[in-house]
Write a protein that holds these residues in place. Structure first.
Motif, PDB file in Angstrom:
ATOM      1  N   MET A 145       7.746  -1.853  -5.275  1.00  0.00           N
ATOM      2  CA  MET A 145       7.461  -0.900  -6.630  1.00  0.00           C
ATOM      3  C   MET A 145       7.888  -1.404  -7.705  1.00  0.00           C
ATOM      4  SD  MET A 145       8.640   2.871  -5.135  1.00  0.00           S
ATOM      5  CE  MET A 145       7.919   3.546  -3.776  1.00  0.00           C
ATOM      6  N   ASP A 146       7.314  -0.897  -8.951  1.00  0.00           N
ATOM      7  CA  ASP A 146       7.707  -1.340 -10.163  1.00  0.00           C
ATOM      8  C   ASP A 146       9.201  -1.134 -10.373  1.00  0.00           C
ATOM      9  OD1 ASP A 146       8.068   0.995 -12.258  1.00  0.00           O
ATOM     10  OD2 ASP A 146       6.333   1.421 -11.046  1.00  0.00           O
ATOM     11  N   ARG A 147       9.942  -1.841 -11.110  1.00  0.00           N
ATOM     12  CA  ARG A 147      11.521  -1.442 -11.077  1.00  0.00           C
ATOM     13  C   ARG A 147      12.038  -0.305 -11.657  1.00  0.00           C
ATOM     14  NH1 ARG A 147      14.498  -6.961 -12.439  1.00  0.00           N
ATOM     15  NH2 ARG A 147      16.228  -5.606 -12.582  1.00  0.00           N
ATOM     16  N   LYS A 173      11.595  -2.485   2.068  1.00  0.00           N
ATOM     17  CA  LYS A 173      10.234  -3.461   1.875  1.00  0.00           C
ATOM     18  C   LYS A 173       9.368  -2.790   0.824  1.00  0.00           C
ATOM     19  CE  LYS A 173      10.462  -6.169   6.034  1.00  0.00           C
ATOM     20  NZ  LYS A 173       9.522  -6.439   7.207  1.00  0.00           N
ATOM     21  N   ILE A 174       9.329  -1.158   1.055  1.00  0.00           N
ATOM     22  CA  ILE A 174       8.347  -0.498   0.268  1.00  0.00           C
ATOM     23  C   ILE A 174       9.019  -0.540  -1.122  1.00  0.00           C
ATOM     24  CG2 ILE A 174       7.637   1.843  -0.233  1.00  0.00           C
ATOM     25  CD1 ILE A 174       7.241   2.052   2.868  1.00  0.00           C
ATOM     26  N   SER A 227       0.916  -1.280  -0.049  1.00  0.00           N
ATOM     27  CA  SER A 227      -0.055  -0.226   0.063  1.00  0.00           C
ATOM     28  C   SER A 227       1.095   1.130   0.021  1.00  0.00           C
ATOM     29  CB  SER A 227      -0.925   0.171   1.100  1.00  0.00           C
ATOM     30  OG  SER A 227      -1.764  -1.286   1.109  1.00  0.00           O
ATOM     31  N   ALA A 228       1.959   1.376   0.776  1.00  0.00           N
ATOM     32  CA  ALA A 228       2.775   2.423   1.152  1.00  0.00           C
ATOM     33  C   ALA A 228       3.401   2.637  -0.384  1.00  0.00           C
ATOM     34  CB  ALA A 228       3.754   2.167   2.070  1.00  0.00           C
ATOM     35  N   ALA A 229       3.772   1.401  -1.180  1.00  0.00           N
ATOM     36  CA  ALA A 229       4.544   1.608  -2.424  1.00  0.00           C
ATOM     37  C   ALA A 229       3.663   2.230  -3.593  1.00  0.00           C
ATOM     38  CB  ALA A 229       4.918   0.065  -2.888  1.00  0.00           C
ATOM     39  N   GLY A 230       2.100   1.687  -3.496  1.00  0.00           N
ATOM     40  CA  GLY A 230       1.394   2.374  -4.473  1.00  0.00           C
ATOM     41  C   GLY A 230       1.004   3.745  -4.067  1.00  0.00           C
ATOM     42  N   LEU A 231       1.175   4.326  -3.026  1.00  0.00           N
ATOM     43  CA  LEU A 231       0.917   5.770  -2.654  1.00  0.00           C
ATOM     44  C   LEU A 231       2.095   6.511  -3.025  1.00  0.00           C
ATOM     45  CD1 LEU A 231      -1.109   5.697   0.620  1.00  0.00           C
ATOM     46  CD2 LEU A 231      -1.741   6.377  -1.429  1.00  0.00           C
ATOM     47  N   LEU A 232       3.233   5.914  -2.527  1.00  0.00           N
ATOM     48  CA  LEU A 232       4.678   6.784  -2.935  1.00  0.00           C
ATOM     49  C   LEU A 232       4.745   7.035  -4.434  1.00  0.00           C
ATOM     50  CD1 LEU A 232       7.286   5.371  -0.425  1.00  0.00           C
ATOM     51  CD2 LEU A 232       6.456   7.764  -0.703  1.00  0.00           C
TER      52      LEU A 232
END
Length: 161
Positions: A145-147, A140-141, A113-118
């Motif tokens: 995420m995508d590369r 971890k975040i 979720s954090a990755a999607g928001l960032l």
């Protein structure tokens, strides 16, 4: 071409000198036309020089007043500059603190979720949030995420700004 400056005080002295050098007239002896013309010319020049001196004195006073106003405005601008610098520094401190708080919030979120928001945030803010997190949580975040986005944020994270 050389400029010649007219010094009223020097001209005044010369005129006074010449008026004293002219031969005195005995009582009742008429002045010649030339002498009256010279005296009139000297008197006119003296009057002109007095008017010019008065004008220069007024101008000097005006300039002093203007200089005082300019000095006052410069001091006001310096004070304003110091106040603005202090406000900008305070703003920066508040933004840094808020970014740390955001980092703590993102650390408590699920990494996905954090990755999607960032990824939706402005890059500079996302990097600042990652910087405020522990390396383990940030890793971890980034892992979620995508590369390409993770590489971009990692590159920005590693550069000094």
């Amino acid at each position: 071409m050389k400029k010649h400056f007219c010094r009223p005080d020097l001209i005044l002295l010369i005129l006074i000198f010449f008026s004293s050098v002219l031969p005195p007239h005995a009582a009742g002896e008429p002045e010649s036309v030339e002498e009256r013309r010279i005296k009139t010319s000297i008197q006119q020049e003296l009057n002109r020089l007095r008017r010019k001196e008065e004008m220069l004195n007024r101008r000097e006073m005006e300039l002093k007043t203007l200089q005082q106003e300019v000095d006052k405005k410069i001091e006001e601008l310096k004070t304003a500059r110091v106040e603005i610098s202090a406000l900008l520094e305070r703003k920066k401190e508040i933004e840094t603190e808020k970014t740390r708080e955001l980092g703590k919030m993102y650390e408590k979120m699920e990494p996905a979720s954090a990755a999607g928001l960032l990824t939706t945030l402005e890059k500079q803010l996302a990097v600042a949030i990652l910087e405020s997190m522990t390396p383990k949580k940030a890793g971890k975040i980034l892992d979620n995420m995508d590369r390409e986005t993770a590489a971009t944020l990692s590159t920005s994270y590693s550069k000094l700004q």
